[in-house]
Scaffold this active site. Structure first.
Site, PDB file in Angstrom:
ATOM      1  N   ASP A 299      -1.063  -6.080  -0.205  1.00  8.97           N
ATOM      2  CA  ASP A 299      -1.502  -5.452   1.044  1.00  8.97           C
ATOM      3  C   ASP A 299      -3.011  -5.249   1.055  1.00  8.97           C
ATOM      4  O   ASP A 299      -3.586  -4.736   0.080  1.00  8.97           O
ATOM      5  CB  ASP A 299      -0.856  -4.064   1.187  1.00  8.97           C
ATOM      6  CG  ASP A 299       0.370  -4.083   2.079  1.00  8.97           C
ATOM      7  OD1 ASP A 299       0.453  -4.954   2.962  1.00  8.97           O
ATOM      8  OD2 ASP A 299       1.239  -3.219   1.880  1.00  8.97           O
TER       9      ASP A 299
ATOM     10  N   GLU B 163       8.906  -4.221  10.731  1.00  6.51           N
ATOM     11  CA  GLU B 163       9.333  -2.917  10.206  1.00  6.51           C
ATOM     12  C   GLU B 163       9.868  -2.019  11.307  1.00  6.51           C
ATOM     13  O   GLU B 163       9.210  -1.779  12.324  1.00  6.51           O
ATOM     14  CB  GLU B 163       8.150  -2.238   9.486  1.00  6.51           C
ATOM     15  CG  GLU B 163       8.530  -0.866   8.917  1.00  6.51           C
ATOM     16  CD  GLU B 163       7.574  -0.324   7.871  1.00  6.51           C
ATOM     17  OE1 GLU B 163       6.615  -1.023   7.496  1.00  6.51           O
ATOM     18  OE2 GLU B 163       7.805   0.816   7.424  1.00  6.51           O
TER      19      GLU B 163
ATOM     20  N   GLU C 138      -1.747  -5.520   8.604  1.00  6.80           N
ATOM     21  CA  GLU C 138      -0.956  -4.953   9.704  1.00  6.80           C
ATOM     22  C   GLU C 138      -1.634  -5.229  11.042  1.00  6.80           C
ATOM     23  O   GLU C 138      -2.860  -5.185  11.140  1.00  6.80           O
ATOM     24  CB  GLU C 138      -0.808  -3.434   9.509  1.00  6.80           C
ATOM     25  CG  GLU C 138      -0.048  -3.067   8.252  1.00  6.80           C
ATOM     26  CD  GLU C 138       0.146  -1.557   8.086  1.00  6.80           C
ATOM     27  OE1 GLU C 138      -0.247  -0.778   8.974  1.00  6.80           O
ATOM     28  OE2 GLU C 138       0.706  -1.168   7.045  1.00  6.80           O
TER      29      GLU C 138
ATOM     30  N   ASP D 135       0.838  -1.201   0.000  1.00  2.46           N
ATOM     31  CA  ASP D 135       0.000   0.000   0.000  1.00  2.46           C
ATOM     32  C   ASP D 135       0.876   1.256   0.000  1.00  2.46           C
ATOM     33  O   ASP D 135       0.374   2.381  -0.064  1.00  2.46           O
ATOM     34  CB  ASP D 135      -1.019   0.000   1.151  1.00  2.46           C
ATOM     35  CG  ASP D 135      -0.373  -0.098   2.517  1.00  2.46           C
ATOM     36  OD1 ASP D 135       0.861  -0.216   2.598  1.00  2.46           O
ATOM     37  OD2 ASP D 135      -1.118  -0.051   3.518  1.00  2.46           O
ATOM     38  N   SER D 136       2.213   1.058   0.003  1.00  2.00           N
ATOM     39  CA  SER D 136       3.138   2.177  -0.224  1.00  2.00           C
ATOM     40  C   SER D 136       2.915   2.744  -1.625  1.00  2.00           C
ATOM     41  O   SER D 136       3.430   3.823  -1.943  1.00  2.00           O
ATOM     42  CB  SER D 136       4.591   1.728  -0.052  1.00  2.00           C
ATOM     43  OG  SER D 136       4.835   0.534  -0.764  1.00  2.00           O
TER      44      SER D 136
ATOM     45  N   LYS E  19      -1.436  -9.444   2.782  1.00  2.00           N
ATOM     46  CA  LYS E  19      -0.719  -9.015   3.989  1.00  2.00           C
ATOM     47  C   LYS E  19      -1.605  -8.022   4.734  1.00  2.00           C
ATOM     48  O   LYS E  19      -2.302  -7.221   4.113  1.00  2.00           O
ATOM     49  CB  LYS E  19       0.618  -8.366   3.624  1.00  2.00           C
ATOM     50  CG  LYS E  19       1.341  -7.716   4.808  1.00  2.00           C
ATOM     51  CD  LYS E  19       2.790  -7.402   4.503  1.00  2.00           C
ATOM     52  CE  LYS E  19       3.074  -6.054   3.926  1.00  2.00           C
ATOM     53  NZ  LYS E  19       2.601  -4.890   4.701  1.00  2.00           N
TER      54      LYS E  19
HETATM   55  O1  KIV Z   1       3.550  -1.126   1.686  1.00  2.00           O
HETATM   56  C1  KIV Z   1       4.738  -1.475   1.779  1.00  2.00           C
HETATM   57  O2  KIV Z   1       5.581  -1.145   0.934  1.00  2.00           O
HETATM   58  C2  KIV Z   1       5.132  -2.276   2.930  1.00  2.00           C
HETATM   59  C3  KIV Z   1       6.587  -2.540   3.112  1.00  2.00           C
HETATM   60  C4  KIV Z   1       7.260  -1.343   3.648  1.00  2.00           C
HETATM   61  C5  KIV Z   1       6.831  -3.742   3.945  1.00  2.00           C
HETATM   62  O3  KIV Z   1       4.294  -2.680   3.698  1.00  2.00           O
END
Ligand code: KIV
Length: 271
Positions: A90, A189, A122, A51-52, A120
């Site tokens: 994510d 992280e 959190e 989600d980055s 994934k």
């Molecule tokens: O969204 C992302 O890029 C991440 C990584 C920093 C692990 O969750």
């Protein structure tokens, strides 16, 4: 003529074998077809459609605004390019925290519409039921502990997490809870290296660190950061392998100059 061997496809089981064999896992993010093709071809083990994307693709300050449909669009583009890597997507903010049914529905939508291999999310204890429910549909889940950017407004800053004993203890407990719930791997992280090493010893599933030192089972970086495409972000943990912002800017400057001077296209570059 020798037959071209298909690359060994990376599965969650292969990652588990890699941990047992002490072979480090290399993971990077990708959000589009061309980048995913290049990093898969280079032999990356895991591609995270993170989600980055909210930051590096859309220019938002946080990961909060990205939607499920945006994530699916990025995941579809990545999946079309990938032959070998395991592709993890994510679950974006607001699509799983409500309850475990919401988490399952969002995960099914991602898997069905993108063809990705895993999701994934959190958090620790608070997502335990969701992890179990997603897994009950046969969808592999990766956990994410430590600095969890979707909770940035709770933390207030992007500084190192779990430096204090109480938070470190909770993180260790959460890692065990996520493993028990069935996660196949954990992202850690921005936590102290020694704590990441302790988690890695305690759990039998692979740990993947970002800013978590070298005592973990693998590493992940955001592709735009490691290629030097983002040039305002300089955390201590980031190693830059290229300076693509400057290279791209220089290439574009040369192109503009060639167009303006009528040097481009030349005789050989036309029909
Ligand atoms: O969204 C992302 O890029 C991440 C990584 C920093 C692990 O969750």
């Amino acid at each position: 003529m020798a037959e071209k061997k298909e690359p060994r496809k990376i599965t969650t089981h292969v990652l588990q074998e890699m941990k047992q064999a002490g072979e480090k896992i290399a993971m990077l993010t990708a959000y589009d077809f061309s980048m995913a093709r290049a990093i898969d071809d280079a032999g990356i083990d895991v591609i995270l459609v993170g989600d980055s994307a909210s930051n590096v693709m859309a220019g938002h300050e946080t990961t909060l605004p990205i939607t499920l449909d945006h994530m699916i669009y990025h995941a579809q583009s990545v999946i079309r390019a990938v032959k070998r890597a395991l592709v993890v997507v994510d679950l974006p903010f607001g699509t799983y925290q409500g309850n475990s049914k919401e988490a399952l529905n969002s995960s099914i939508k991602i898997m069905k519409e993108s063809g990705a291999h895993a999701v994934k999310l959190e958090g620790g204890k608070e997502v335990e039921d969701s992890v179990k429910r997603i897994l009950s549909a046969g969808i592999p889940v990766m956990g994410h502990l430590g600095l969890t950017p979707q909770s940035i407004y709770k933390f207030g800053t992007y500084t190192v997490r779990a430096k204090e004993e109480a938070e470190a203890k909770k993180l260790l407990e959460d890692a065990e809870i996520l493993q028990e719930a069935g996660c196949f791997s954990l992202v850690l992280e921005k936590i102290p290296a020694a704590l990441a090493g302790e988690v890695t010893k305690r759990v039998s599933i692979p740990t993947i660190g970002i800013g978590a030192g070298n005592l973990v089972d693998g590493q992940v970086l955001v592709i735009h950061d490691m290629l030097g495409l983002t040039n305002e972000f300089h955390p201590r943990f980031l190693r830059r392998y290229a300076n693509m912002y400057t290279e791209m800017k220089d290439a574009v400057t040369s192109y503009i100059s060639d167009v303006k001077s009528k040097d481009f296209p030349n005789e050989k570059e036309q029909y």
